[in-house]
Design an enzyme around this catalytic site. Structure first.
Site, short mmCIF file in Angstrom:
data_model
loop_
_atom_site.label_atom_id
_atom_site.label_comp_id
_atom_site.label_asym_id
_atom_site.label_seq_id
_atom_site.Cartn_x
_atom_site.Cartn_y
_atom_site.Cartn_z
CD GLU A 154 -2.97 -1.05 2.29
OE1 GLU A 154 -2.71 -0.39 3.32
OE2 GLU A 154 -4.02 -1.70 2.15
CG ASN A 155 2.11 5.19 -1.86
OD1 ASN A 155 1.65 6.33 -1.85
ND2 ASN A 155 3.40 4.95 -1.97
CB ALA A 156 0.46 7.91 2.07
CD GLU A 187 -4.52 -10.20 -6.48
OE1 GLU A 187 -3.87 -9.37 -5.81
OE2 GLU A 187 -5.76 -10.27 -6.46
CB CYS A 199 -8.94 -5.48 -8.07
SG CYS A 199 -7.36 -5.07 -8.84
ZN ZN Z 1 -5.65 -6.16 -7.85
#
Ligand code: ZN
Length: 130
Positions: free
Chosen positions: A44-46, A55, A86
């Site tokens: 993740e990123n801010a 994936e 997703c």
């Molecule tokens: Zn994805």
């Protein structure tokens, strides 16, 4: 490698996930046509749109090592629900292996399996630009 072995590798990859914002870590294990396996973890990123899914993290590692064709991908989250890829990950997987099998495992050890063609029946492809 059995489905369970591949899922176990995805489960181990959860430990390397960086998910301080969602607190929803995910791991993936991608099996290449030659049997080698690459794992990936959610990053993740801010700036949330910069987040890299597990994936695509696994796919980036495999493609960077020269692999272009894949048999299966296992996705694992510490959740009571199945965690499906997703839309972006479905499209990116399709680029390399439209017939890949997608295994989605949940915390109780159960899993479901679908061909990517079921999860993404009408992808955007190079033929789309003809
Ligand atoms: Zn994805």
């Amino acid at each position: 490698m059995t489905d369970r072995n591949l899922i176990e590798k995805a489960k181990q990859a959860v430990n390397n996930a960086y998910a301080p914002y969602s607190r929803f870590p995910i791991g993936a294990a991608l099996e290449c046509d030659d049997g080698s396996v690459f794992t990936g973890s959610k990053i993740e990123n801010a700036a949330l749109e910069c987040t890299l899914c597990a994936e695509r993290s696994a796919l980036a590692a495999a493609v960077s090592a020269g692999h272009r064709s894949f048999k299966r991908i296992a996705i694992y989250a510490e959740s009571g629900s199945y965690c499906f890829p997703c839309g972006t990950c479905r499209q990116v997987l399709w680029e390399f292996s439209p017939n890949i099998e997608v295994l989605c495992a949940r915390v109780d050890g159960r899993y479901v399996s679908y061909p990517l063609t079921t999860l993404l029946p009408e992808p955007f492809s190079s033929q789309s630009m003809d």
